[in-house]
Enzyme design. Structure first.
Site, PDB file in Angstrom:
ATOM      1  N   HIS A 167      73.326  61.011 -18.700  1.00  0.00           N
ATOM      2  CA  HIS A 167      73.352  61.929 -17.556  1.00  0.00           C
ATOM      3  C   HIS A 167      71.926  62.284 -17.128  1.00  0.00           C
ATOM      4  O   HIS A 167      71.608  62.261 -15.923  1.00  0.00           O
ATOM      5  CB  HIS A 167      74.128  63.191 -17.957  1.00  0.00           C
ATOM      6  CG  HIS A 167      74.130  64.275 -16.930  1.00  0.00           C
ATOM      7  ND1 HIS A 167      75.215  64.554 -16.131  1.00  0.00           N
ATOM      8  CD2 HIS A 167      73.175  65.184 -16.581  1.00  0.00           C
ATOM      9  CE1 HIS A 167      74.929  65.563 -15.324  1.00  0.00           C
ATOM     10  NE2 HIS A 167      73.695  65.971 -15.586  1.00  0.00           N
ATOM     11  N   GLU A 168      71.066  62.604 -18.084  1.00  0.00           N
ATOM     12  CA  GLU A 168      69.690  62.974 -17.753  1.00  0.00           C
ATOM     13  C   GLU A 168      68.910  61.778 -17.223  1.00  0.00           C
ATOM     14  O   GLU A 168      68.077  61.918 -16.320  1.00  0.00           O
ATOM     15  CB  GLU A 168      68.996  63.580 -18.972  1.00  0.00           C
ATOM     16  CG  GLU A 168      69.633  64.859 -19.490  1.00  0.00           C
ATOM     17  CD  GLU A 168      69.816  65.901 -18.391  1.00  0.00           C
ATOM     18  OE1 GLU A 168      68.954  65.983 -17.495  1.00  0.00           O
ATOM     19  OE2 GLU A 168      70.827  66.629 -18.425  1.00  0.00           O
ATOM     20  N   HIS A 171      69.368  61.315 -13.566  1.00  0.00           N
ATOM     21  CA  HIS A 171      68.519  62.179 -12.748  1.00  0.00           C
ATOM     22  C   HIS A 171      67.122  61.575 -12.587  1.00  0.00           C
ATOM     23  O   HIS A 171      66.503  61.675 -11.518  1.00  0.00           O
ATOM     24  CB  HIS A 171      68.403  63.568 -13.380  1.00  0.00           C
ATOM     25  CG  HIS A 171      69.621  64.421 -13.212  1.00  0.00           C
ATOM     26  ND1 HIS A 171      70.271  64.568 -12.013  1.00  0.00           N
ATOM     27  CD2 HIS A 171      70.318  65.185 -14.103  1.00  0.00           C
ATOM     28  CE1 HIS A 171      71.300  65.383 -12.148  1.00  0.00           C
ATOM     29  NE2 HIS A 171      71.353  65.765 -13.415  1.00  0.00           N
ATOM     30  N   GLU A 246      75.232  66.800  -9.789  1.00  0.00           N
ATOM     31  CA  GLU A 246      75.755  66.840 -11.154  1.00  0.00           C
ATOM     32  C   GLU A 246      76.996  65.973 -11.294  1.00  0.00           C
ATOM     33  O   GLU A 246      77.178  65.274 -12.300  1.00  0.00           O
ATOM     34  CB  GLU A 246      76.062  68.286 -11.552  1.00  0.00           C
ATOM     35  CG  GLU A 246      74.836  69.181 -11.626  1.00  0.00           C
ATOM     36  CD  GLU A 246      73.782  68.639 -12.571  1.00  0.00           C
ATOM     37  OE1 GLU A 246      74.142  68.124 -13.656  1.00  0.00           O
ATOM     38  OE2 GLU A 246      72.593  68.704 -12.223  1.00  0.00           O
TER      39      GLU A 246
END
Length: 627
Positions: A167-168, A171, A246
């Site tokens: 997930h990070e 980004h 998100e």
């Protein structure tokens, strides 16, 4: 959404952020001017509230204060993602970490970086935070940092941790990270008025008997209220920028790992844990938009930087109900000292190398690692010999390993002699030993080892990084020639280390003349065609296959542009092309891919050249299968 669409979306969000920031600043400035004018009048220091001199001075002072605070905060953050993690109380995960949970975290981050084709970011643990949360910060891939809380480290299983890390990384790859760190500077500028109002109110307690105290209290209270207005705007901005990203990051994590359960179970554990994702040791206001999950308790949906937790879970597990949250107790996972591949990932690193995407799909592969890339990266990392793996993590060892990666095993005698003169016989001998091990290991490991070594290399002072780059350049030019392999290693090393040294200054974008960009793009295609083909006919066919991706933009130039086509010229052209927009970079990479694969083959040298070009354009490319 592919890599280039995500980058465009982040840039549009940045423009929207600037617009809202200007509106909020003007409103706050108007409010401050009114409060100061009325307050000074009440204190008897101003005969008329509409005094032009007072209004002008108050407006100018408040505007300069907000802009100055924004610039100050942005400048403080200009040293990169590591600064954000340190300001949050993060402790860096070092190479000699003995804790198996920290080694597991390091392994997961390294595997995701190798799978993504980008340098390994710095890794931090927020030791004082027992909740489950994480964030990525930085301006560029070269200065990125990934931080997790102690609760994340201790409460999540490996596949759950991998989902959070994926997930990070999304980004980082989507361009959200640069937007997030800019947002921190903007919000600090808007909220600084409230901090000043609070200070004035506190100081007024000590002068309450003064005849001017009423006006001072009014000014302090007014500025404090305006500060709340600033917080209101700040939270609206954060909520508007963050929420949809998100959902996209959750979906990307599933795409990267093909494990819906990993990130879904991590989110479920947040809901079932008494401390949730709340940050307690520091004020989370500035960084709440960067976190894996909302770090502030009690925010209304209007101000929440993240979608409701149950909505994020249902997007991954449609049948989930709030009553299904697991009960998460405060315990520490018992993890084996060695984080070895599971049966699903077992095997030799050369097995099941991810396939080269079809020619038309190369742009879709950029910044979008697939599960097979993650599995391949895990096998490859686990199969690196301990001596080289340890060297990549050590400050001195990474320095010598980077030099060894740039040497030519067939022509290294003169290079090693220069190293003896520059660094002494002992260190030159260590470089020679690393070179021999690299030769035995095979070229497939070279770029991953360089990616693993970046955090340790970046730990050196800037002067030593400049010395390293200069020394490597002298070594590869010692024979008067620059080979394709040497170009790739030097280009990747130079690009990421310079990003790390000056992250805020690295701002690629649409700032180059059309004709200059076209000439540079045609030169790149021609150079790639010449280095990948032997006969003039094959070179011409490869060139034409490449520029077909440009369409009318190529201006009908179906023949090479002429002039001396060297690797030095390739580097110069790539420096120019860093400044083109995302659509231009997408077309360029498609043209290079068409040029390389026109004969249906992809050699290791061509794959490394493609990745070096991608890295030069900040377009990370996952590992590719070669013929």
């Amino acid at each position: 959404m592919n890599f280039f669409d995500a980058q465009d979306r982040a840039r549009r969000s940045t423009r929207w952020l600037v617009f809202v920031y200007l509106i909020a600043t003007l409103l706050v400035v108007a409010g401050v001017t009114l409060v100061v004018a009325i307050g000074l009048n009440a204190a008897g220091l101003n005969e008329h509230p509409a005094n032009p001199a007072i209004i002008t001075t108050a407006a100018a002072a408040s505007l300069l204060l907000i802009l100055g605070a924004t610039l100050f905060k942005t400048a403080r953050l200009s040293s990169g993602g590591g600064r954000v993690a340190q300001d949050m109380g993060g402790t860096r995960v070092t190479a000699d970490a003995s804790d198996p949970l920290r080694r597991r975290l390091r392994n997961v981050v390294e595997e995701m970086a190798i799978a993504s084709g980008m340098p390994v970011p710095e890794i931090y643990v927020l030791e004082q935070e027992s909740a489950i949360n994480a964030f990525a910060a930085g301006f560029t891939q070269g200065d990125a940092a990934v931080a997790v809380t102690r609760g994340t480290l201790e409460l999540l299983e490996r596949d759950e941790l991998q989902g959070v890390v994926a997930h990070e990384f999304s980004h980082i790859l989507n361009g959200d990270m640069r937007l997030n760190i800019r947002l921190m500077g903007v919000l600090f500028g808007i909220m600084v008025i409230g901090l000043i109002g609070r200070t004035i109110l506190r100081s007024s307690r000590h002068s309450s008997r003064s005849r001017n105290s009423g006006g001072v209290v009014f000014i302090g209270l007014g500025l404090l209220i305006l500060g709340w207005v600033g917080v209101f705007f700040a939270r609206l901005i954060k909520a508007g920028v963050s929420r949809q990203r998100e959902f996209l990051a959750d979906a990307s994590a599933v795409q990267f790992t093909r494990q819906t359960d990993g990130i879904a179970n991590a989110l479920k554990k947040i809901g079932g844990f008494s401390k949730h994702s709340y940050i307690k040791s520091v004020d989370p206001e500035e960084i709440s938009h960067m976190l894996f999950a909302g770090g502030i308790a009690g925010l209304a949906n209007l101000f929440a930087t993240h979608p409701p937790l149950v909505e994020r879970i249902r997007a991954l597990d449609p049948g989930f109900e709030e009553a299904d949250y697991p009960r998460v107790e405060r315990y520490r996972l018992q993890q084996a000292a060695e984080d070895q591949p599971t049966a699903a990932f077992a095997g030799n690193a050369h097995d099941a190398v991810p396939a080269m995407p079809a020619t038309g799909d190369i742009a879709a592969a950029v910044g979008r690692p697939q599960p097979q890339h993650v599995g391949y990266a895990r096998r490859l990392r686990a199969s690196i010999p301990a001596a080289l793996y340890d060297a990549a993590h050590a400050v001195d060892g990474s320095f010598l390993l980077a030099i060894a990666l740039a040497l030519d095993p067939q022509q290294c005698a003169r290079q090693l002699k220069l190293l003896q003169e520059q660094m002494g016989a002992e260190r030159a001998a260590r470089v020679a030993d690393y070179l021999q091990q690299l030769h035995e290991l095979g070229p497939r490991y070279h770029l991953p080892l360089l990616e693993i070594a970046f955090p340790a290399l970046k730990a050196r002072p800037e002067s030593q990084i400049d010395y390293l780059l200069d020394l490597v350049r002298r070594l590869i030019e010692i024979d008067g020639k620059l080979s394709l392999r040497e170009f790739c290693v030097y280009r990747i090393l130079q690009g990421h280390l310079q990003q790390a040294a000056h992250p805020a200054a690295d701002r690629p974008g649409n700032r180059v003349a059309r004709n200059k960009a076209r000439r540079a793009a045609l030169d790149v295609v021609q150079i790639v065609a010449e280095y990948g083909n032997q006969s003039p006919e094959d070179r011409q066919h490869a060139y034409q296959a490449g520029i077909s991706a440009f369409g009318a933009w190529a201006d009908g130039r179906m023949t090479p542009t002429g002039g001396e086509q060297t690797l030095e010229r390739l580097g110069h052209s790539l420096d120019i092309l860093r400044r083109i927009n995302t659509a231009g970079r997408k077309s360029l990479l498609q043209a290079v891919s068409n040029t390389i694969t026109h004969d249906g083959k992809l050699t290791l040298a061509e794959a490394e050249l493609l990745r070096a070009i991608c890295a030069s354009l900040d377009c990370p490319l996952p590992p590719l299968a070669v013929t």
